[in-house]
Scaffold this active site. Structure first.
Site, PDB file in Angstrom:
ATOM      1  N   ASN A 141       2.539   3.067  -9.386  1.00 39.13           N
ATOM      2  CA  ASN A 141       3.806   2.507  -8.921  1.00 39.13           C
ATOM      3  C   ASN A 141       3.894   2.366  -7.407  1.00 39.13           C
ATOM      4  O   ASN A 141       4.939   2.030  -6.882  1.00 39.13           O
ATOM      5  CB  ASN A 141       4.959   3.397  -9.397  1.00 39.13           C
ATOM      6  CG  ASN A 141       5.102   3.371 -10.901  1.00 39.13           C
ATOM      7  OD1 ASN A 141       5.161   2.316 -11.490  1.00 39.13           O
ATOM      8  ND2 ASN A 141       5.115   4.549 -11.515  1.00 39.13           N
ATOM      9  N   GLY A 142       2.816   2.635  -6.703  1.00 40.51           N
ATOM     10  CA  GLY A 142       2.861   2.485  -5.258  1.00 40.51           C
ATOM     11  C   GLY A 142       1.845   3.366  -4.566  1.00 40.51           C
ATOM     12  O   GLY A 142       1.004   4.008  -5.193  1.00 40.51           O
ATOM     13  N   ASP A 155       2.812  15.672 -18.046  1.00 38.47           N
ATOM     14  CA  ASP A 155       1.664  14.958 -17.471  1.00 38.47           C
ATOM     15  C   ASP A 155       0.783  15.920 -16.675  1.00 38.47           C
ATOM     16  O   ASP A 155       0.433  15.657 -15.526  1.00 38.47           O
ATOM     17  CB  ASP A 155       2.146  13.808 -16.587  1.00 38.47           C
ATOM     18  CG  ASP A 155       1.066  12.735 -16.399  1.00 38.47           C
ATOM     19  OD1 ASP A 155       0.109  12.718 -17.192  1.00 38.47           O
ATOM     20  OD2 ASP A 155       1.185  11.928 -15.467  1.00 38.47           O
ATOM     21  N   ILE A 164      -3.378   5.953  -4.027  1.00 36.21           N
ATOM     22  CA  ILE A 164      -2.737   4.778  -4.625  1.00 36.21           C
ATOM     23  C   ILE A 164      -2.500   5.085  -6.100  1.00 36.21           C
ATOM     24  O   ILE A 164      -3.431   5.448  -6.830  1.00 36.21           O
ATOM     25  CB  ILE A 164      -3.596   3.517  -4.481  1.00 36.21           C
ATOM     26  CG1 ILE A 164      -3.834   3.191  -2.993  1.00 36.21           C
ATOM     27  CG2 ILE A 164      -2.930   2.340  -5.182  1.00 36.21           C
ATOM     28  CD1 ILE A 164      -4.740   1.996  -2.771  1.00 36.21           C
TER      29      ILE A 164
END
Length: 701
Positions: free
Chosen positions: A372-373, A487, A369
């Protein structure tokens, strides 16, 4: 102490800047073609991302080659390097015209089509040079004409050609289905179980060609079908006298009085990774089969004319409503298609296929999870395991990340990057990305959520860091544009079934041309991994990725998160520099490595930890490039070219960039009225470090 420090400085610079000289690797995957992907000759063209070798012109040749030569032999050796290639082809016939001739996958020493002729020679050789050992050409032919002069076995065969179109080994085109293979009494395969494939019917076929240990095998199957276990051709072959040290690789085809269009839809090649063919997209491809002749009249039409007027009116009304609804839906879909979707058409997957793969996005299929989803595990097309990332359509940030991943990861292919299988951006407002499934999950979970029996070994950790470094180097230097990931962190590193690492989640990635500076000033990323200059100015560069990678190195070696939730615990980077100041850096490693891993190498671990500290330096100019980091992990090269004093200055600038040591330097300057000299700084620095820490570096050279 001065002598010890010189050895320390010498070692760190040597390990960072040195590297092995190894065989040049060639790996590429083309799911559709651009003009820059291949060099074309004769009638070969690229239209709608399809490589077309021939058209309806008679007695013509089309050839396409990878633009640069590839290394085919080991240095100073006659041994031919192994290679693996796969491609999808179609021979598209023309209506009311006899089709011919064929396609050859080939290795050649030069470009162009000189020394070749069309028709039965396939643009491979000609009458005068056929059979000449000085040709240095090798090919796998897919021929649809039986030529007596070449002893062809039929007009629908696959053959292996060495300097000649008279094949050294051939078989009729087709495959043995895995579930129906039958054997004769002598142990050979029974031809009754063989499925013949007609080469020139316009259908799409996939081919796999592997060469290793003086043996070649060729396999083919209808598109979308799993690779058959039994090769079509399996033949001992020594190519050492055929291949030169470097060769061009590609395709050739020709027409004569007979003509058809020879098309290549996708192509992969590697001389280092025999699983690269898995990256080819096999669904959503166009078909080139000729339509069947229309039926002049059907029984349904005749029966419909005899029904009552009332029933006819009812059917007409229903049909009209259906057509109106369908046309409106098709119009909406056409208007909804964006330019980037047309560019990457092979990647589109229908919502119905994804819904079936995840069992209707069932809760038991959830494997992660995010912000954003959710991420689901699924099985696509009955056998292929995938990870499905579903982004909430209410999130504008999620939509931006979706487009970023499509525009970057959709075209990037490297074994240390997670492969994007496809996407869906249509039905029910969902934004969906489909990736290869990584059996061992994320590095984050393997570091912090595993018991001691299942923890990552020291060997695993070093290999993972090396894999991630190779992936980031490809992003920075190995593609047509420079890609900044922005990232890099443990939760974005995924591990496959063999514990090989792949960098994923390109939702924040940005790309720009080499030599240009990225123009973003929006600070995004994960706290703890953000380079200080990025957090301060919002300007990104390759060095901001290097900082994130450096923090990842420290996290993996120490078994500690960059930012701990526990109150009072300093950030990981600050904690390590404090340990170094106290001469206790050797105590920073994950305690489980010392107690449970017999292969733990303290000297090797210390060198890697120091690499992470230099990568996460506060001064971006003091950080190495990713190419230097990769060389660090291959550290067996020639180091004589590096001067000791240059190495002193390099590490000195690195240490000066950290706040703790910068303050130390400042305190020295107060006594002099100016910044200390190099010798003064080194003397002070030496006295602030323990002898044990310094000696551990010197002894670890």
């Amino acid at each position: 102490m001065n002598q010890h420090l010189k050895f320390l400085l010498f070692y760190l610079l040597v390990t960072i800047f040195s590297g092995n000289q190894s065989v040049a690797q060639t790996d590429f995957v083309f799911n559709g073609f651009k003009q820059s992907d291949v060099s074309t000759f004769g009638n070969a063209t690229i239209e709608s991302r399809i490589l077309t070798l021939s058209n309806d012109s008679t007695f013509s040749i089309g050839r396409a080659l990878y633009p640069s030569k590839i290394t085919t032999k080991a240095p100073n050796s006659s041994k031919v390097l192994p290679f693996s290639t796969s491609f999808i082809f179609a021979m598209a016939p023309y209506k009311d015209r006899l089709p011919g001739h064929g396609i050859v996958f080939l290795f050649v020493p030069h470009t162009g089509i000189g020394g070749t002729t069309s028709a039965q020679n396939l643009g491979f050789l000609n009458f005068t040079n056929n059979g000449n050992p000085n040709n240095h050409v090798f090919g796998v032919e897919f021929d649809v004409f039986k030529n007596q002069e070449f002893n062809d076995l039929n007009d629908n065969h696959v053959g292996i050609d060495v300097n000649s179109l008279t094949s050294v080994f051939a078989h009729k085109a087709g495959y043995w289905p895995d579930e129906n293979m039958k054997y004769s009494n002598d142990g050979s395969l029974n031809e009754e179980s063989f499925e013949t494939l007609k080469l020139n019917n316009g259908r799409n076929y996939q081919v796999w060609i592997d060469y290793a240990d003086f043996r070649i095998n060729v396999t083919m199957a209808p598109i979308g079908m799993k690779r058959p276990k039994q090769p079509l051709l399996d033949f001992p072959l020594n190519l050492s006298q055929v291949f030169e040290e470097e060769m061009y690789v590609g395709f050739t085809a020709s027409t004569g009085d007979l003509a058809q269009s020879h098309k290549i839809l996708a192509w992969s090649f590697s001389n280092s990774n025999f699983s690269i063919s898995d990256a080819l997209i096999t669904h959503g491809l166009p078909s080139f089969e000729l339509p069947e002749d229309p039926v002049y009249r059907s029984k349904g039409f005749i029966a419909g004319m005899t029904v009552s007027l009332l029933f006819f009116v009812a059917v007409s009304v229903v049909a009209s409503l259906f057509l109106i609804k369908r046309n409106r839906r098709m119009k909406r879909e056409r208007e909804d298609i964006e330019d980037w979707e047309l560019e990457y058409w092979p990647h589109r997957i229908t919502y119905q296929d994804i819904d079936a793969a995840t069992k209707g996005f069932a809760d038991e299929s959830v494997i992660g999870i995010g912000g954003n989803g959710k991420v689901y595990k699924g099985v696509l097309s009955g056998s292929s395991e995938v990870a499905v990332k579903r982004i909430s359509h209410e999130s504008s940030e999620g939509a931006r990340q979706f487009l970023a991943e499509i525009s970057s990861l959709g075209r990037l292919k490297q074994r240390n990057l997670v492969s994007l299988r496809g996407w869906c951006k249509k039905e029910r407002g969902s934004l969906i990305l489909v990736y290869d499934y990584m059996e061992n999950g994320s590095l984050d979970k393997r570091l912090f959520e595993c018991d001691e029996r299942n923890m990552l070994s020291f060997e695993d950790r070093i290999r993972i860091l090396k894999d991630v470094a190779s992936g980031v180097l490809y992003l920075h230097e190995g593609w047509e544009a420079k890609v900044l990931h922005r990232d890099i962190k443990a939760s974005n590193v995924l591990l496959d079934k063999d514990m090989n690492a792949r960098l994923g989640d390109f939702g924040l990635a940005r790309m720009h041309d080499h030599g240009q500076m990225a123009n973003t000033t929006r600070v995004v990323g994960t706290v703890g991994y953000l380079a200080p200059e990025f957090a301060r100015t919002g300007r990104v560069s390759t060095q901001t990725d290097v900082f994130g990678y450096g923090v990842l190195v420290l996290e993996v070696m120490c078994g500690r998160r960059p930012i701990e939730e526990e109150e009072g615990k300093p950030p990981l980077v600050d904690w390590l520099w404090e340990l170094m100041r106290r001469g206790e850096l050797i105590n920073a490693f994950d305690s489980r490595l010392r107690t449970n891993d017999q292969d733990f190498n303290e000297e090797e671990a210390l060198r890697v930890l120091q690499l992470g500290m230099i990568c996460s330096s506060l001064d971006p100019k003091a950080r190495p490039t990713m190419r230097q980091v990769v060389k660090f992990f291959d550290r067996n090269g020639d180091v004589d070219e590096y001067e000791a004093e240059d190495m002193d200055v390099y590490l000195l600038e690195t240490l000066r960039s950290n706040t703790m040591l910068s303050n130390f330097s400042l305190s020295l300057s107060h006594g002099h009225g100016s910044h200390p000299t190099f010798e003064e700084f080194r003397e002070g620095l030496s006295s602030s470090m323990s002898i044990s820490w310094t000696n551990s570096l010197v002894d670890g050279r």
